[in-house]
Scaffold this active site. Structure first.
Site, PDB file in Angstrom:
ATOM      1  N   HIS A 108       1.017  -1.465  -0.366  1.00  0.00           N
ATOM      2  CA  HIS A 108      -0.192  -0.118  -0.284  1.00  0.00           C
ATOM      3  C   HIS A 108       0.938   1.140   0.129  1.00  0.00           C
ATOM      4  O   HIS A 108       0.665   2.199   0.452  1.00  0.00           O
ATOM      5  CB  HIS A 108      -0.981   0.197   1.459  1.00  0.00           C
ATOM      6  CG  HIS A 108      -1.792  -1.005   0.943  1.00  0.00           C
ATOM      7  ND1 HIS A 108      -3.130  -1.350   2.158  1.00  0.00           N
ATOM      8  CD2 HIS A 108      -2.570  -1.860  -0.052  1.00  0.00           C
ATOM      9  CE1 HIS A 108      -3.624  -2.284   1.980  1.00  0.00           C
ATOM     10  NE2 HIS A 108      -2.974  -2.677   0.302  1.00  0.00           N
ATOM     11  N   ALA A 203      -7.880 -10.070  18.096  1.00  0.00           N
ATOM     12  CA  ALA A 203      -8.853 -10.883  18.121  1.00  0.00           C
ATOM     13  C   ALA A 203      -9.461 -11.231  16.856  1.00  0.00           C
ATOM     14  O   ALA A 203      -8.510 -11.101  15.586  1.00  0.00           O
ATOM     15  CB  ALA A 203     -10.192  -9.956  18.230  1.00  0.00           C
TER      16      ALA A 203
END
Length: 238
Positions: A108, A203
């Site tokens: 990116h 998570a």
């Protein structure tokens, strides 16, 4: 052993750099369609420059953390046994390099580089950019922009990334949301090629169900633990 590691914003969060889609993340506070597109730069260049100057300042103030250092250890440990780490990052910060990583593929782009929209010149750039900034190569003012990939633009190095992924013995995603393509599709490509996959994250990501196994927790703890495990598997560690 060849290991392909994909990193996302989660690996730099403990260095003080904001993530994007988590509660309180950058895109919850700033509208990406107003600040991270070629159209936004054409329409409101001063506002876009102000946002990226702020981010560049944040990167300059940040320091690599234990997760970045662990990947440097993985790189050297694999190389010592004839293997290779292909480190591909979605991040535009330079913390991997400042931690000592020798080869980083920025799909990116890089916030600490600037590119001229007139002549295409790209070079390291740590200072602020503005409409008055002249291109060091062609001298044009007003066309210098952060050398990052905006929404609607094609990520960099996709051919090299695909080749490295297909040649990997293990695919590991660290600190990624699993929401941004094409990077979010890497795990499916790896699985399709029979390559073991592992997620290391705070998570479960949006693509967590596609990974063979996972390690969850803060990056500064989970990444060093994952690196120790990989090096043991490669025969390059205790």
């Amino acid at each position: 052993m060849n290991v392909f590691v994909l990193t996302g914003a989660g690996i730099s969060a403990e260095s003080g750099l904001g993530t994007f889609r988590d509660p309180g993340g950058l895109w919850r506070r700033f509208d990406p369609m107003r600040l991270a597109t070629p159209e936004a730069f054409a329409r409101e260049p001063e506002e876009v420059h102000a946002f990226y100057n702020l981010r560049r300042h944040g990167v300059r103030q940040a320091e690599p953390n234990a997760a970045h250092a662990a990947l440097v250890r993985l790189e050297s440990g694999l190389a010592a046994r004839g293997g290779r780490l292909f480190l591909c990052t979605q991040n535009v910060d330079d913390l991997h390099e400042r931690a000592g990583a020798r080869a980083v593929t920025h799909m990116h782009g890089e916030l600490m580089r600037a590119r001229c929209t007139a002549c295409g010149e790209s070079r390291p750039w740590a200072e602020e950019l503005g409409l008055g900034t002249a291109c060091p190569a062609c001298g044009r003012r007003g066309g210098m922009r952060p050398d990052v990939v905006w929404f609607g633009e094609m990520p960099f190095h996709l051919e090299a990334i695909a080749e490295a992924l297909d040649a990997a013995d293990l695919f590991v995603a660290i600190g990624t949301s699993g929401a941004v393509y094409p990077a979010a599709g890497f795990v499916a490509r790896a699985r399709g090629a029979g390559i073991p996959t592992r997620e290391v994250n705070l998570a479960p990501s949006d693509t967590a169900g596609l990974f063979d196994d996972a390690r969850y927790g803060p990056a500064t703890r989970a990444v060093p633990e994952a690196v120790d495990e990989i090096l043991r598997e490669a025969g390059a560690g205790p």
